[in-house]
Design a protein around this motif. Structure first.
Motif, PDB file in Angstrom:
ATOM      1  N   SER A  53      39.987  37.704  41.237  1.00 21.06           N
ATOM      2  CA  SER A  53      39.052  38.172  42.273  1.00 21.06           C
ATOM      3  C   SER A  53      37.845  38.862  41.655  1.00 21.06           C
ATOM      4  CB  SER A  53      39.760  39.116  43.245  1.00 21.06           C
ATOM      5  OG  SER A  53      40.143  40.324  42.602  1.00 21.06           O
ATOM      6  N   LYS A  54      38.047  39.610  40.568  1.00 24.59           N
ATOM      7  CA  LYS A  54      36.923  40.298  39.922  1.00 24.59           C
ATOM      8  C   LYS A  54      35.986  39.293  39.264  1.00 24.59           C
ATOM      9  CE  LYS A  54      38.704  44.422  40.729  1.00 24.59           C
ATOM     10  NZ  LYS A  54      40.097  44.099  41.043  1.00 24.59           N
ATOM     11  N   VAL A  55      36.552  38.290  38.585  1.00 26.34           N
ATOM     12  CA  VAL A  55      35.721  37.258  37.968  1.00 26.34           C
ATOM     13  C   VAL A  55      34.998  36.449  39.043  1.00 26.34           C
ATOM     14  CG1 VAL A  55      35.748  35.167  36.546  1.00 26.34           C
ATOM     15  CG2 VAL A  55      37.169  37.124  35.909  1.00 26.34           C
ATOM     16  N   ALA A 106      29.418  44.180  40.995  1.00 30.62           N
ATOM     17  CA  ALA A 106      30.674  43.503  40.646  1.00 30.62           C
ATOM     18  C   ALA A 106      31.251  44.049  39.354  1.00 30.62           C
ATOM     19  CB  ALA A 106      30.426  42.000  40.518  1.00 30.62           C
ATOM     20  N   LEU A 107      30.374  44.405  38.430  1.00 26.02           N
ATOM     21  CA  LEU A 107      30.832  44.905  37.136  1.00 26.02           C
ATOM     22  C   LEU A 107      31.469  46.286  37.224  1.00 26.02           C
ATOM     23  CD1 LEU A 107      27.951  43.669  34.814  1.00 26.02           C
ATOM     24  CD2 LEU A 107      30.346  42.969  34.715  1.00 26.02           C
ATOM     25  N   ASN A 113      46.968  28.830  35.253  1.00 31.60           N
ATOM     26  CA  ASN A 113      47.188  27.945  36.395  1.00 31.60           C
ATOM     27  C   ASN A 113      46.418  28.425  37.616  1.00 31.60           C
ATOM     28  OD1 ASN A 113      48.455  25.634  37.456  1.00 31.60           O
ATOM     29  ND2 ASN A 113      50.076  26.854  38.391  1.00 31.60           N
ATOM     30  N   TYR A 114      46.472  29.729  37.859  1.00 27.83           N
ATOM     31  CA  TYR A 114      45.781  30.323  39.010  1.00 27.83           C
ATOM     32  C   TYR A 114      44.277  30.086  38.893  1.00 27.83           C
ATOM     33  CZ  TYR A 114      45.349  33.819  42.797  1.00 27.83           C
ATOM     34  OH  TYR A 114      45.115  34.455  43.983  1.00 27.83           O
ATOM     35  N   PHE A 115      43.706  30.343  37.733  1.00 24.92           N
ATOM     36  CA  PHE A 115      42.267  30.171  37.519  1.00 24.92           C
ATOM     37  C   PHE A 115      41.819  28.754  37.863  1.00 24.92           C
ATOM     38  CE2 PHE A 115      41.104  34.130  35.602  1.00 24.92           C
ATOM     39  CZ  PHE A 115      39.731  34.105  35.509  1.00 24.92           C
TER      40      PHE A 115
END
Length: 458
Positions: free
Chosen positions: A290-292, A37-38, A369-371
């Motif tokens: 998406s990455k987080v 993922a990193l 807001n998205y998070f």
């Protein structure tokens, strides 16, 4: 006593303490998954700091190709590893090596084919992935280079499962960690030292992947559990077909994610263009989210993969009590991780977004807001990946595939198209937690029915 019973009693997968085995396999698996993922996350952090919002958007537009690589890696990596463990659990040592050999060959072949397709059809693919016009040049620059690393990415990701099946989870971790550290160091050197921008991030990525892939090949040449020979690499329909059937659940889940990513990018471009944010900000923020999210799920999936050898071996040996215990331990660990993630995502979204470079006031407003909306049910999101991996581990390919489809295709995708019609871009944000909640219910029902039917076995 039968030979199979004797092998079961002598194998620690059949007799060792579940929690100890879990730690042995899960910790290296978690590290290996986090490293994977990193790879993408580190690139996006460096690109965001050096290039800005358009660079973040470009890596997100290119992300479906990385997901395609992971899908193929899991198809033959998890499929080959689970097939190998199932056959070893049944005492079928003669045919077991063919599953490993065929899986390795298919990983290399599929990576090469995907690389050629990408290089030939790059621009129309990026347009289809939802690239805005101002983002396209950055995405082209990045993907033209990273595509050459696809065969090595498949070897690293899929080969990690194959190495883990040989009882060497630490080696899986070492292979992935070596490439990730190299990628991070070279990112800094190429992007900031040589001012190479997107090309520097891409070049750092493929060099790390090449080193990791070569390490996987060297290990497989010296496999411990069984002796691998050149004849085991020869493609046979029987072994490839069974491997695909076992890995199909994980593969479909990744393909579903790719379909959702492409649809999401296009919808964010369309509805973002009608909002105060414009078409690039929502795509850039979605890439960060998406990455987080991948980092969180890499821990949960690593936990699930840590149980895979235990569940596969004991299910093959009909020791269902140990299968249930392994699943229960995974759930407890997954819940604890999810609680921590829920707190971080709800309390510190602004700080997390700040890691990925600076942006406008609208950029941060949309990002926070998205998070908070997207990760609303993170506290329960451990259930589905752990249960889907469980079904794959015990050879229930159809159930694993169905469960993998529930959240992404059956629930999320329709909601992404329907809700924005009535609520605009906010509808896209709320589609995720609604889909999560419905998928969690489906997961609990399927798991309960399976365990009721299974019993405790021998």
């Amino acid at each position: 006593m039968s030979s199979t019973d004797s092998k079961t009693e002598s194998n620690p997968l059949g007799t060792g303490k579940i929690t100890s085995l879990m730690l042995k396999f899960a910790i290296p698996s978690i590290i290996a998954m986090m490293v994977g993922a990193l790879y993408n996350m580190v690139d996006q952090i460096f690109v965001g700091q050096a290039v800005g919002q358009l660079g973040n958007a470009a890596t997100n537009v290119a992300f479906p190709l990385s997901t395609a690589c992971v899908a193929l890696s899991l198809l033959f990596g998890i499929g080959g590893a689970s097939s190998f463990n199932l056959n070893m659990g049944r005492g079928n040592e003669k045919e077991a090596p063919y599953y490993i050999g065929n899986a390795v060959f298919m990983l290399i072949a599929c990576g090469t084919v995907l690389m050629l397709i990408t290089e030939l059809f790059l621009t129309p693919m990026l347009h289809a992935f939802g690239s805005p016009d101002d983002v396209l040049p950055y995405a082209q620059e990045y993907v033209r280079i990273t595509a050459f690393g696809f065969p090595f990415l498949l070897l690293t990701t899929g080969g990690g499962h194959i190495i883990r099946a040989d009882g060497s989870p630490k080696m899986t971790m070492i292979c992935s960690l070596t490439g990730a550290i190299l990628n991070t160091v070279l990112d800094a050197v190429f992007i900031f030292g040589f001012d190479m921008g997107m090309s520097g991030a891409a070049l750092a990525t493929i060099i790390g992947q090449m080193v990791s892939g070569i390490m996987v090949v060297i290990y497989v040449m010296h496999y411990k559990t069984v002796k691998l020979e050149w004849k085991h690499l020869g493609i046979r329909k029987k072994y490839v077909g069974f491997t695909i059937s076992i890995g199909m659940g994980s593969f479909i889940n990744q393909v579903a994610m790719m379909v959702v990513q492409i649809a999401l990018n296009n919808l964010l471009k369309h509805y973002g263009g009608q909002s105060e944010y414009g078409d690039s900000i929502p795509i850039a923020v979605a890439g960060i989210v998406s990455k987080v999210g991948m980092l969180f799920f890499s821990i949960v999936i690593g936990i699930a993969q840590g149980t895979q050898p235990i569940e596969s071996f004991n299910y093959g040996a009909k020791n269902y009590k140990r299968v249930k215990e392994a699943y229960r331990v995974a759930l407890v660990a997954g819940f604890l991780v999810s609680v921590v993630a829920e707190v971080l995502f709800q309390v510190f979204p602004r700080q997390i977004i700040g890691w990925f470079g600076k942006g406008s006031a609208e950029y941060y407003k949309f990002g926070v807001n998205y998070f908070r909306i997207y990760f609303l049910f993170t506290i329960l999101n451990f259930l589905q990946p752990i249960t889907a991996t469980f079904f794959t581990s015990i050879g229930k390919a159809f159930k694993g595939a169905f469960l993998s489809l529930t959240r992404q295709i059956l629930f999320l995708l329709p909601l992404l198209f329907i809700l924005p019609i009535y609520f605009g871009i906010d509808g896209i944000l709320y589609a995720a937690p609604i889909a999560d909640f419905i998928a969690i219910i489906a997961t609990v029902v399927m798991a309960a029915l399976e365990f009721k039917k299974m019993g405790d076995g021998e």
